[in-house]
Design an enzyme around this catalytic site. Structure first.
Site, PDB file in Angstrom:
ATOM      1  N   GLU A  44      -2.898   6.986   4.215  1.00 23.26           N
ATOM      2  CA  GLU A  44      -2.786   6.386   5.545  1.00 23.26           C
ATOM      3  C   GLU A  44      -3.786   7.019   6.516  1.00 23.26           C
ATOM      4  O   GLU A  44      -4.514   7.960   6.163  1.00 23.26           O
ATOM      5  CB  GLU A  44      -1.338   6.513   6.028  1.00 23.26           C
ATOM      6  CG  GLU A  44      -0.399   5.761   5.095  1.00 23.26           C
ATOM      7  CD  GLU A  44       1.047   5.741   5.541  1.00 23.26           C
ATOM      8  OE1 GLU A  44       1.432   6.527   6.432  1.00 23.26           O
ATOM      9  OE2 GLU A  44       1.804   4.917   4.970  1.00 23.26           O
ATOM     10  N   CYS A  53      -3.662   1.043   0.151  1.00 26.05           N
ATOM     11  CA  CYS A  53      -2.537   1.097  -0.797  1.00 26.05           C
ATOM     12  C   CYS A  53      -2.920   1.826  -2.082  1.00 26.05           C
ATOM     13  O   CYS A  53      -4.097   1.870  -2.470  1.00 26.05           O
ATOM     14  CB  CYS A  53      -2.113  -0.313  -1.178  1.00 26.05           C
ATOM     15  SG  CYS A  53      -1.407  -1.276   0.164  1.00 26.05           S
ATOM     16  N   GLU A  55      -2.413   0.952  -5.163  1.00 26.92           N
ATOM     17  CA  GLU A  55      -2.986   0.096  -6.215  1.00 26.92           C
ATOM     18  C   GLU A  55      -4.479  -0.095  -6.012  1.00 26.92           C
ATOM     19  O   GLU A  55      -5.269  -0.122  -6.950  1.00 26.92           O
ATOM     20  CB  GLU A  55      -2.338  -1.292  -6.208  1.00 26.92           C
ATOM     21  CG  GLU A  55      -0.849  -1.305  -6.417  1.00 26.92           C
ATOM     22  CD  GLU A  55      -0.084  -1.272  -5.093  1.00 26.92           C
ATOM     23  OE1 GLU A  55      -0.393  -0.414  -4.235  1.00 26.92           O
ATOM     24  OE2 GLU A  55       0.821  -2.095  -4.929  1.00 26.92           O
ATOM     25  N   CYS A  86       1.697  -5.344  -2.619  1.00 25.72           N
ATOM     26  CA  CYS A  86       1.560  -6.191  -1.427  1.00 25.72           C
ATOM     27  C   CYS A  86       0.593  -7.342  -1.708  1.00 25.72           C
ATOM     28  O   CYS A  86      -0.124  -7.354  -2.724  1.00 25.72           O
ATOM     29  CB  CYS A  86       1.083  -5.363  -0.237  1.00 25.72           C
ATOM     30  SG  CYS A  86      -0.688  -5.021  -0.254  1.00 25.72           S
ATOM     31  N   CYS A  89      -3.118  -6.379  -2.279  1.00 22.39           N
ATOM     32  CA  CYS A  89      -3.376  -5.766  -3.590  1.00 22.39           C
ATOM     33  C   CYS A  89      -3.334  -6.811  -4.696  1.00 22.39           C
ATOM     34  O   CYS A  89      -4.119  -6.749  -5.650  1.00 22.39           O
ATOM     35  CB  CYS A  89      -2.380  -4.646  -3.866  1.00 22.39           C
ATOM     36  SG  CYS A  89      -2.693  -3.195  -2.841  1.00 22.39           S
TER      37      CYS A  89
HETATM   38  N1  THU Z   1       1.825   0.392   0.147  1.00 25.98           N
HETATM   39  C1  THU Z   1       1.174   0.589  -1.039  1.00 25.98           C
HETATM   40  O1  THU Z   1       0.582   1.652  -1.277  1.00 25.98           O
HETATM   41  N2  THU Z   1       1.184  -0.406  -1.944  1.00 25.98           N
HETATM   42  C2  THU Z   1       1.808  -1.617  -1.757  1.00 25.98           C
HETATM   43  O2  THU Z   1       1.625  -2.529  -2.543  1.00 25.98           O
HETATM   44  C3  THU Z   1       2.698  -1.781  -0.609  1.00 25.98           C
HETATM   45  C4  THU Z   1       2.500  -0.833   0.496  1.00 25.98           C
HETATM   46  C5  THU Z   1       1.793   1.471   1.142  1.00 25.98           C
HETATM   47  C6  THU Z   1       0.971   1.147   2.362  1.00 25.98           C
HETATM   48  C7  THU Z   1       1.579   2.084   3.376  1.00 25.98           C
HETATM   49  O3  THU Z   1       0.949   3.356   3.259  1.00 25.98           O
HETATM   50  C8  THU Z   1       3.027   2.226   2.956  1.00 25.98           C
HETATM   51  O4  THU Z   1       3.090   1.735   1.613  1.00 25.98           O
HETATM   52  C9  THU Z   1       4.003   1.454   3.803  1.00 25.98           C
HETATM   53  O5  THU Z   1       3.620   0.147   3.950  1.00 25.98           O
END
Ligand code: THU
Length: 136
Positions: A44, A53, A55, A86, A89
């Site tokens: 983040e 993310c 992935e 998400c 991704c």
């Molecule tokens: N996040 C992922 O790393 N992968 C996903 O497919 C869904 C969301 C992360 C993004 C963010 O850092 C946290 O999860 C909350 O949304």
């Protein structure tokens, strides 16, 4: 590499997740056709929209090392709910592996098995662009 082993590689990445804003760690592991595994965690940023993310970190590591053929992706969080990829991704992975096998985990270590074409039906990919170029 078994599905359980790939999921364990994803879960091992949870400790590296940099999540000061969401507090929601995610780990991923991407198995390439040649057997190499690239791992990722979410990272983040104080400018929230600049977060990436888990992935996509794994996929970017793989593609930037010359890998484009993927056999399976494992992704997991620590929560009670299965941590599905998400939308961004799903789209990112669709470029390289529209039928990718995806293992979706949760905090208790259990996981579901699905495929990218089930999670992103009728996805937009390179063929869509190519078909338009032929008509132009
Ligand atoms: N996040 C992922 O790393 N992968 C996903 O497919 C869904 C969301 C992360 C993004 C963010 O850092 C946290 O999860 C909350 O949304």
């Amino acid at each position: 590499m078994t599905d359980t082993e790939l999921m364990a590689r994803a879960a091992a990445m949870l400790e590296y997740a940099y999540v000061p804003y969401s507090g929601f760690p995610v780990g991923a592991a991407l198995l390439c056709e040649d057997g190499t595994v690239y791992t990722g965690c979410n990272v983040e940023n104080a400018a929230y929209g600049s977060a990436i993310c888990a992935e996509r970190v794994a996929a970017l590591k793989a593609v930037s090392e010359g890998q484009r053929k993927f056999n399976a992706l494992a992704v997991t969080g620590r929560g009670d709910q299965y941590c599905f990829p998400c939308g961004a991704c799903r789209q990112f992975l669709y470029e390289f592996a529209p039928k990718l096998k995806i293992l979706v985990g949760r905090g208790d270590g259990t996981f579901l098995t699905t495929t990218l074409d089930r999670l992103l039906p009728n996805g937009f990919g390179p063929e869509t662009l190519a078909s338009a170029a032929q008509q132009a």
